[in-house]
Design a protein around this motif. Structure first.
Motif, PDB file in Angstrom:
ATOM      1  N   THR A 121       0.912  -1.207   0.069  1.00  0.00           N
ATOM      2  CA  THR A 121      -0.034   0.055   0.002  1.00  0.00           C
ATOM      3  C   THR A 121       0.773   1.230  -0.034  1.00  0.00           C
ATOM      4  O   THR A 121       2.171   1.109  -0.022  1.00  0.00           O
ATOM      5  CB  THR A 121      -1.013  -0.191   1.352  1.00  0.00           C
ATOM      6  N   VAL A 122       0.208   2.531  -0.278  1.00  0.00           N
ATOM      7  CA  VAL A 122       0.980   3.497  -0.022  1.00  0.00           C
ATOM      8  C   VAL A 122       0.557   4.390   1.038  1.00  0.00           C
ATOM      9  O   VAL A 122      -0.650   5.019   1.061  1.00  0.00           O
ATOM     10  CB  VAL A 122       0.787   4.397  -1.586  1.00  0.00           C
ATOM     11  N   ARG A 123       1.493   4.624   1.864  1.00  0.00           N
ATOM     12  CA  ARG A 123       1.270   5.438   3.110  1.00  0.00           C
ATOM     13  C   ARG A 123       2.021   6.465   3.504  1.00  0.00           C
ATOM     14  O   ARG A 123       3.425   6.280   3.287  1.00  0.00           O
ATOM     15  CB  ARG A 123       1.323   4.653   4.509  1.00  0.00           C
ATOM     16  N   ARG A 124       1.667   7.784   3.624  1.00  0.00           N
ATOM     17  CA  ARG A 124       2.439   8.795   3.758  1.00  0.00           C
ATOM     18  C   ARG A 124       3.602   9.035   2.669  1.00  0.00           C
ATOM     19  O   ARG A 124       4.704   8.947   2.954  1.00  0.00           O
ATOM     20  CB  ARG A 124       2.841   9.061   5.017  1.00  0.00           C
ATOM     21  N   HIS A 125       3.205   8.811   1.442  1.00  0.00           N
ATOM     22  CA  HIS A 125       4.026   9.070   0.402  1.00  0.00           C
ATOM     23  C   HIS A 125       5.043   8.126   0.324  1.00  0.00           C
ATOM     24  O   HIS A 125       6.276   8.274  -0.508  1.00  0.00           O
ATOM     25  CB  HIS A 125       4.973  10.435   0.374  1.00  0.00           C
ATOM     26  N   ALA A 126       4.750   6.883   1.096  1.00  0.00           N
ATOM     27  CA  ALA A 126       5.969   5.753   1.181  1.00  0.00           C
ATOM     28  C   ALA A 126       5.342   4.410   0.692  1.00  0.00           C
ATOM     29  O   ALA A 126       4.156   4.165   1.131  1.00  0.00           O
ATOM     30  CB  ALA A 126       6.759   5.537   2.068  1.00  0.00           C
ATOM     31  N   LEU A 127       5.974   3.577  -0.375  1.00  0.00           N
ATOM     32  CA  LEU A 127       5.637   2.271  -0.428  1.00  0.00           C
ATOM     33  C   LEU A 127       5.743   1.177   0.829  1.00  0.00           C
ATOM     34  O   LEU A 127       6.671   1.416   1.427  1.00  0.00           O
ATOM     35  CB  LEU A 127       6.083   1.565  -1.482  1.00  0.00           C
ATOM     36  N   CYS A 128       4.395   0.571   1.264  1.00  0.00           N
ATOM     37  CA  CYS A 128       4.786  -0.020   2.471  1.00  0.00           C
ATOM     38  C   CYS A 128       4.181  -1.408   2.387  1.00  0.00           C
ATOM     39  O   CYS A 128       3.267  -1.668   1.391  1.00  0.00           O
ATOM     40  CB  CYS A 128       3.946   0.728   3.706  1.00  0.00           C
ATOM     41  N   ALA A 129       4.577  -2.243   3.046  1.00  0.00           N
ATOM     42  CA  ALA A 129       4.275  -3.949   2.946  1.00  0.00           C
ATOM     43  C   ALA A 129       3.751  -4.072   4.173  1.00  0.00           C
ATOM     44  O   ALA A 129       4.186  -3.588   5.230  1.00  0.00           O
ATOM     45  CB  ALA A 129       5.452  -4.529   2.757  1.00  0.00           C
ATOM     46  N   LEU A 130       2.972  -5.048   4.219  1.00  0.00           N
ATOM     47  CA  LEU A 130       2.364  -5.518   5.557  1.00  0.00           C
ATOM     48  C   LEU A 130       3.144  -6.618   6.103  1.00  0.00           C
ATOM     49  O   LEU A 130       3.684  -7.752   5.491  1.00  0.00           O
ATOM     50  CB  LEU A 130       0.931  -6.237   5.357  1.00  0.00           C
ATOM     51  N   VAL A 131       3.567  -6.576   7.265  1.00  0.00           N
ATOM     52  CA  VAL A 131       4.177  -7.620   7.833  1.00  0.00           C
ATOM     53  C   VAL A 131       3.726  -8.129   9.398  1.00  0.00           C
ATOM     54  O   VAL A 131       3.354  -7.310   9.906  1.00  0.00           O
ATOM     55  CB  VAL A 131       5.719  -7.134   8.176  1.00  0.00           C
ATOM     56  N   VAL A 132       3.751  -9.478   9.628  1.00  0.00           N
ATOM     57  CA  VAL A 132       3.440  -9.644  10.928  1.00  0.00           C
ATOM     58  C   VAL A 132       4.611 -10.277  11.566  1.00  0.00           C
ATOM     59  O   VAL A 132       5.586 -10.914  11.162  1.00  0.00           O
ATOM     60  CB  VAL A 132       2.200 -10.779  10.632  1.00  0.00           C
TER      61      VAL A 132
ATOM     62  N   LEU B 237      -2.269  -5.414  -3.989  1.00  0.00           N
ATOM     63  CA  LEU B 237      -2.199  -3.901  -3.723  1.00  0.00           C
ATOM     64  C   LEU B 237      -3.492  -3.647  -3.188  1.00  0.00           C
ATOM     65  O   LEU B 237      -4.583  -3.780  -3.668  1.00  0.00           O
ATOM     66  CB  LEU B 237      -1.894  -3.574  -5.263  1.00  0.00           C
ATOM     67  N   SER B 238      -3.437  -2.621  -2.295  1.00  0.00           N
ATOM     68  CA  SER B 238      -4.751  -2.105  -1.620  1.00  0.00           C
ATOM     69  C   SER B 238      -4.488  -0.539  -1.264  1.00  0.00           C
ATOM     70  O   SER B 238      -3.285  -0.010  -1.125  1.00  0.00           O
ATOM     71  CB  SER B 238      -4.635  -2.816  -0.280  1.00  0.00           C
ATOM     72  N   PRO B 239      -5.621   0.207  -1.197  1.00  0.00           N
ATOM     73  CA  PRO B 239      -5.586   1.430  -0.955  1.00  0.00           C
ATOM     74  C   PRO B 239      -4.963   1.589   0.667  1.00  0.00           C
ATOM     75  O   PRO B 239      -5.124   0.509   1.293  1.00  0.00           O
ATOM     76  CB  PRO B 239      -7.008   1.827  -1.106  1.00  0.00           C
ATOM     77  N   ASP B 240      -4.721   2.663   1.087  1.00  0.00           N
ATOM     78  CA  ASP B 240      -4.386   2.828   2.393  1.00  0.00           C
ATOM     79  C   ASP B 240      -5.371   2.358   3.195  1.00  0.00           C
ATOM     80  O   ASP B 240      -6.521   3.076   3.153  1.00  0.00           O
ATOM     81  CB  ASP B 240      -3.998   4.378   2.745  1.00  0.00           C
ATOM     82  N   LEU B 241      -5.121   1.759   4.123  1.00  0.00           N
ATOM     83  CA  LEU B 241      -6.109   1.003   5.362  1.00  0.00           C
ATOM     84  C   LEU B 241      -5.871   1.886   6.718  1.00  0.00           C
ATOM     85  O   LEU B 241      -4.684   2.286   7.099  1.00  0.00           O
ATOM     86  CB  LEU B 241      -5.891  -0.316   5.558  1.00  0.00           C
ATOM     87  N   PRO B 242      -6.856   1.944   7.517  1.00  0.00           N
ATOM     88  CA  PRO B 242      -6.639   2.427   8.530  1.00  0.00           C
ATOM     89  C   PRO B 242      -5.587   2.091   9.641  1.00  0.00           C
ATOM     90  O   PRO B 242      -4.507   2.402  10.109  1.00  0.00           O
ATOM     91  CB  PRO B 242      -7.810   2.229   9.478  1.00  0.00           C
ATOM     92  N   ALA B 243      -5.581   0.675   9.952  1.00  0.00           N
ATOM     93  CA  ALA B 243      -4.657  -0.055  10.682  1.00  0.00           C
ATOM     94  C   ALA B 243      -4.844  -1.453  10.344  1.00  0.00           C
ATOM     95  O   ALA B 243      -6.000  -1.955  10.600  1.00  0.00           O
ATOM     96  CB  ALA B 243      -4.797   0.362  11.957  1.00  0.00           C
TER      97      ALA B 243
ATOM     98  N   ARG C 116       1.030  10.558  -7.085  1.00  0.00           N
ATOM     99  CA  ARG C 116       1.771  10.616  -5.676  1.00  0.00           C
ATOM    100  C   ARG C 116       1.935   8.991  -5.387  1.00  0.00           C
ATOM    101  O   ARG C 116       2.787   8.678  -4.966  1.00  0.00           O
ATOM    102  CB  ARG C 116       1.195  11.366  -4.619  1.00  0.00           C
ATOM    103  N   VAL C 117       1.225   8.126  -6.266  1.00  0.00           N
ATOM    104  CA  VAL C 117       1.182   6.821  -6.073  1.00  0.00           C
ATOM    105  C   VAL C 117       2.362   6.512  -6.765  1.00  0.00           C
ATOM    106  O   VAL C 117       3.306   5.599  -6.435  1.00  0.00           O
ATOM    107  CB  VAL C 117      -0.015   5.899  -6.355  1.00  0.00           C
ATOM    108  N   TYR C 118       2.399   6.994  -8.058  1.00  0.00           N
ATOM    109  CA  TYR C 118       3.639   6.430  -9.116  1.00  0.00           C
ATOM    110  C   TYR C 118       4.862   7.014  -8.169  1.00  0.00           C
ATOM    111  O   TYR C 118       5.827   6.382  -8.381  1.00  0.00           O
ATOM    112  CB  TYR C 118       3.381   7.194 -10.474  1.00  0.00           C
ATOM    113  N   GLU C 119       4.927   8.258  -7.711  1.00  0.00           N
ATOM    114  CA  GLU C 119       6.109   8.775  -7.444  1.00  0.00           C
ATOM    115  C   GLU C 119       6.730   8.015  -6.103  1.00  0.00           C
ATOM    116  O   GLU C 119       7.818   7.680  -5.889  1.00  0.00           O
ATOM    117  CB  GLU C 119       5.846  10.332  -6.758  1.00  0.00           C
TER     118      GLU C 119
END
Lengths: 254, 254
Positions: free
Chosen positions: A22-33, A112-118, A193-196
């Motif tokens: 997902t893209v959070r705060r202008h950064a590409l992020c991955a879900l980790v557990v 690929l997902s939109p930004d999620l709350p948490a 901004r997603v592309y960036e």
DNA sequence: GCAAAAGTGTTTAGCTTACACCCATGA
DNA sequence: TCATGGGTGTAAGCTAAACACTTTTGC
């Protein structure tokens, strides 16, 4: 030897692992557990789990995605996107030593997902979070997070994540997949901004606007406008029916 | 439940199936073997077999390729290409009902090879042949071969073949992979006929020549010439070190 | 000479880029 | 009024498509 004899071939465990981006705060992020049990207890890993006895691979991936995030994977062929994430098979990892316990073949999927709350914890993971992929991929250079946890992912998940990120980076060049990171309605600037964030580059807003609005079927105006980004009100769009971008969006060299 | 308990997860059989493509007589062809035992006895299928207990997936695919064709798969990172074929993972197929006998997950691989004299049968297949993919992919429309054999492939191999062909068709656009269909030395015209066979289109010989010779690192002259295609002698080339084509070769609309 | 395939040159059209410029809003 | 982001116009440069033309062989 009968082909029906189960002892005639080795038995494997089969899992699905998920690269959820997902893209959070202008950064590409991955879900980790965080792993709650050995091996790699306490280390971060990609979400995943065993494929059930009568379950297709794609179904197993969609089930794990739903358990970890509450997202509904939506079939690309389905008519109504809804609040679904894009989900596709990535690659399969089967090194005999990738899991010290037993022979496990993992069919990795990319979501690929939109930004999620948490993220909400699920299954046997006792915590889950979004982490910037840049930090996770620096694992080779001995990167250590601010809380002292080494960022090195469990198993071969660093490699799987790198492959997933590379797939996402290349696929938004020639497909409309970048819209999967956006909510159902979004502006051209938000899409830019997603592309960036995914590519880690800056794009010219004027040329980007002309490019995406000039590609038939890529974006359809939803009628509304928004000023949530500040400045002049921007038109709101939805993803159009087009799935391929021709000519593609060009990724700058560096 | 202990994670080490084998009864805690279902057991799968894991196989590799191969989509081996070559260009013969201006047609894209795939290697198929006739099944000697049920299910689908007597039907054509893709070559493949079980992954061994301590074997990596890529090793299993290379072993099957060697058994069926005598080709040595060469690691893309290895320095000496030799007489090797390109081999890469394609996708994984795990529908619970794809094999009526048991739960089998197949990790399909894609191999590209220069034109070979004739396939040699190996393993449990009692015959092997090259078949034009166009005929094999027409299976949906009830196509029947001239010898009365239905072309419909066993299991889900029709789908796997279609995916492999699509991968090859798209990948030669933006990579130098088309040279994997050529012998170690080849002319620009021979390379062009590869593109024409894989895509099923006609390309302008003049523009094609300028394009491939003008892309740095794609082709390196070997010094010799040949007239094996008739007409004016043509320069011989080898594949250069470049693996990506930027800008890509454009596939005509059709 | 003639056919056939290999190469080169040239024109035109489309696309990307870079950047000047105007628009509409909130503070 | 000013900062901010949205959106349009335009000229330069690159690429591909189309095709006229020359080169070098075998027959």
């Amino acid at each position: 030897m009968s082909p029906y004899d189960p002892s005639a071939f080795p038995a494997f465990a089969v899992t699905v692992d998920l690269v959820v981006l997902t893209v959070r705060r202008h950064a590409l992020c991955a879900l980790v557990v965080r792993r709650g049990e050995p091996p790699f207890q306490g280390r971060w890993a990609l979400p995943g789990g065993f494929v059930r006895a009568d379950e297709d691979l794609a179904d197993a991936a969609a089930r794990e995605l739903s358990e970890e995030t509450g997202l509904c994977a939506h079939d690309p062929k389905a008519p109504a996107p809804g609040n679904g994430a894009h989900l596709e098979q990535l690659a399969t990892y089967g090194d005999p030593k990738r899991d010290p316990r037993m022979r496990v073949v993992s069919v990795a999927h990319l979501a690929l997902s939109p930004d999620l709350p948490a993220p909400r914890a699920g299954g046997d993971a006792n915590s889950a979070r979004w982490a910037p992929v840049e930090a996770l991929l620096n694992q080779e250079s001995g990167f250590v997070r601010e809380d002292g946890q080494p960022a090195q992912l469990a198993f071969d998940h660093g490699r799987i994540l790198a492959d997933g990120v590379e797939r996402a980076r290349s696929k938004i060049e020639y497909s409309s997949l970048a819209t999967a990171f956006c909510p159902s309605e979004f502006t051209v600037g938000e899409l830019r901004r997603v592309y960036e964030a995914v590519w880690g580059v800056a794009l010219d807003p004027r040329n980007f606007h002309r490019k995406v609005t000039g590609t038939p079927g890529f974006l359809v105006p939803s009628g509304g406008t928004t000023t949530r980004q500040g400045g002049r009100p921007a038109q709101l769009f939805r993803a159009g029916g087009a799935t391929v971008l021709n000519p593609p969006m060009l990724r700058p060299e560096v």
